[in-house]
Enzyme design. Structure first.
Site, PDB file in Angstrom:
ATOM      1  N   SER A  47      29.944 -44.622-117.059  1.00 41.45           N
ATOM      2  CA  SER A  47      28.540 -44.463-117.427  1.00 41.45           C
ATOM      3  C   SER A  47      27.810 -43.605-116.390  1.00 41.45           C
ATOM      4  CB  SER A  47      27.874 -45.832-117.561  1.00 41.45           C
ATOM      5  OG  SER A  47      27.815 -46.466-116.309  1.00 41.45           O
ATOM      6  N   HIS A  48      28.374 -43.463-115.198  1.00 44.86           N
ATOM      7  CA  HIS A  48      27.798 -42.566-114.187  1.00 44.86           C
ATOM      8  C   HIS A  48      28.636 -41.302-113.995  1.00 44.86           C
ATOM      9  CE1 HIS A  48      25.408 -46.116-112.918  1.00 44.86           C
ATOM     10  NE2 HIS A  48      24.526 -45.185-112.688  1.00 44.86           N
ATOM     11  N   ASP A 188      24.806 -50.088-122.017  1.00 47.62           N
ATOM     12  CA  ASP A 188      25.553 -51.117-122.741  1.00 47.62           C
ATOM     13  C   ASP A 188      24.822 -51.550-124.006  1.00 47.62           C
ATOM     14  OD1 ASP A 188      28.015 -51.901-121.985  1.00 47.62           O
ATOM     15  OD2 ASP A 188      27.413 -53.839-121.142  1.00 47.62           O
TER      16      ASP A 188
END
Lengths: 335, 335
Positions: A47-48, A188
């Protein structure tokens, strides 16, 4: 079936750097941001990772964004250093400030780095890991946007406010954690919405402030902190410490500053460094290792373990990136 | 029906001081500990109030306890001060160290106080509140005994590791929180056992490491951290920061040191102080107050509110103490 392609870390960083340079970002910012995105992708912190790259275009379109930022640290005291990110990406300011931070903490035993006015879109763990590589303990935090209601509240006020910590270990990677103080990450919740799935009712509230299992309602309403009133208090502490304490924005002020640009949040970032040698003497290592052995004795995982395993695999086999994402990034490079 | 008697704070502190002096504790320790117990009772923080007094006898019976401790701060650097509690109650060392901490943070912008070798049996909020009264931000933490299993584990390793924070506010009491990083306090679990009540299965595990709703099984097995793996990571950070970092015991080492004496845990305590004026400039107050107003706008309580209301009532009407407890304390005074 989505296909992954494996690339060496240097190639991935070069691709991301080229992407950013093609959009006019200056070289120091491009190299720094690309390096952190590639490292996140390498560690399985997806996600990063590279998926953040297309979104940097929105951030660079913000009317206040500065593609030419060239931050320089300013020493405030033997223990305190400030660096103004000049409305560029905060990671370059953090990178340049960390050297001064490490120097101060290495002399005085403790150091504080205040990074201000940075558009923040990266994970914090690479920063605290850097501090730990110098044999120091690192602690970092920042506000984001006011997406999270405080415990007992119904409306977004606090950020998802990540907290990251690193403890140096001799001959092995540091003990590192890095997590949002919201019950779940915004990414999420969006993933559940996109997949048409329900979420636990502890993750957020709807526009009326009532618990809901509908991810879309939470994204329109407010997220909740992890761990009830205790998590809420810690998220509030992060607002104060990495906001007003360092003369920068709270999550609500940061959101106001965005003015609908959908940029990465622009705000401050706090880094603390501590020297076990100066503060506590030589036995720190022994005490810490006896604690960590208490984890392995009962098969409890240390928070960084999964990332380090992914890192090893990536170093060996190359970093996995979705072929679709790679294609999208290549298409977005300005010719 | 248990009866409460109301006493002025000075009378209560004098009673507790007399109790401790009668058992041979030196005057500086007796005054300091009595003052903190009376303040906790005044604020309705009963588990840290007068009911702790009889238990101090067990602590003072520990073979290493030092009734004559007379700690003095030692300056390590412009930002770091250490004070050895000399195996007396840690509160006297903390009290004496805080002055030096405040002075350092007032000059350098940040200060660290390491209190070592203290028997700790008091709440942390009076310490951080003291820092906030000096216009500084206070953060404090300490290990306890290895009663808490890490997330994913089954056996006690971490302490109940409290975390306390105070932010100074102009013209009103500071924003303060102080809580254990375990899901519930040990006192709470014991209270459920004594009342024959079940507990939520998130509070702890039995000797086999399985979740249980039986409080007695948890007291024999292990407690759990608040907030799952995030709370567990924070509790681990506290172990490291207020243990090995300052050259003192982890919760497991502290429990070993007790050797069945059932004394208060003997360990280190970490206090940090930050100066908003030096670190961030004059606007800190405005940013913080805009954050706090976001709580009241949605009727979300700030963590210290209940304590401050109790304090006002106690100041007006006297501090409520159970008549039975008062009688017990008076009976235990050495003639």
């Amino acid at each position: 079936m989505p296909r992954d392609i494996r690339l060496p870390e240097n190639d991935l960083a070069a691709l991301a750097t080229g992407f950013l340079l093609s959009h006019g970002l200056n070289a120091p910012q491009a190299h720094c941001l690309a390096g952190i995105l590639a490292a996140s992708q390498r560690d399985g912190s997806l996600s990063h990772g590279l998926q953040r790259l297309p979104g940097t275009l929105d951030t660079m379109m913000h009317p206040r964004f500065n593609k030419h930022a060239d931050p320089a640290p300013e020493s405030v005291s033997p223990a305190v250093v400030r660096i103004d990110a000049q409305f560029g990406f905060s990671c370059l300011a953090a990178e340049r400030g960390i050297e001064a931070l490490i120097e101060k903490a290495g002399k005085v035993g403790i150091g504080l780095l205040a990074v201000t006015n940075g558009f923040h879109s990266t994970a914090l763990w690479p920063l605290v890991e850097r501090v730990a590589e110098a044999g120091l303990v690192g602690l970092s935090m920042n506000p984001t946007h006011a997406w999270v209601a405080p415990a007992g509240g119904t409306k977004g006020l606090l950020g998802t406010n990540p907290l990251a910590f690193a403890w140096p270990r001799k001959g092995r990677p540091p003990y590192v954690f890095d997590f949002a103080t919201s019950a779940a990450s915004r990414a999420d919740i969006a993933m559940h919405r996109n997949a048409g799935k329900e979420i636990p009712d502890s993750w957020g509230v709807n526009l009326q402030g009532e618990p809901t299992t509908d991810p879309a309602e939470v994204l329109a309403g407010a997220m909740l902190p992890f761990g009830g009133h205790k998590g809420s208090a810690i998220a509030t502490m992060i607002e104060l410490m990495a906001g007003p304490l360092i003369g920068d924005r709270t999550s609500r002020q940061s959101q106001h500053f965005d003015q609908g640009a959908n940029a990465a949040p622009c705000h401050g970032e706090l880094l603390l460094a501590f020297s076990p040698d100066i503060i506590g003497g030589a036995a720190a290592d022994e005490g810490a290792e006896s604690l960590f052995s208490g984890f392995s004795d009962q098969n409890a995982r240390l928070p960084g373990d999964r990332r380090y395993r992914m890192r090893e695999a990536s170093d060996r086999e190359g970093i996995a990136v979705s072929a679709v994402l790679l294609e999208r990034i290549r298409d977005l490079i300005e010719k």
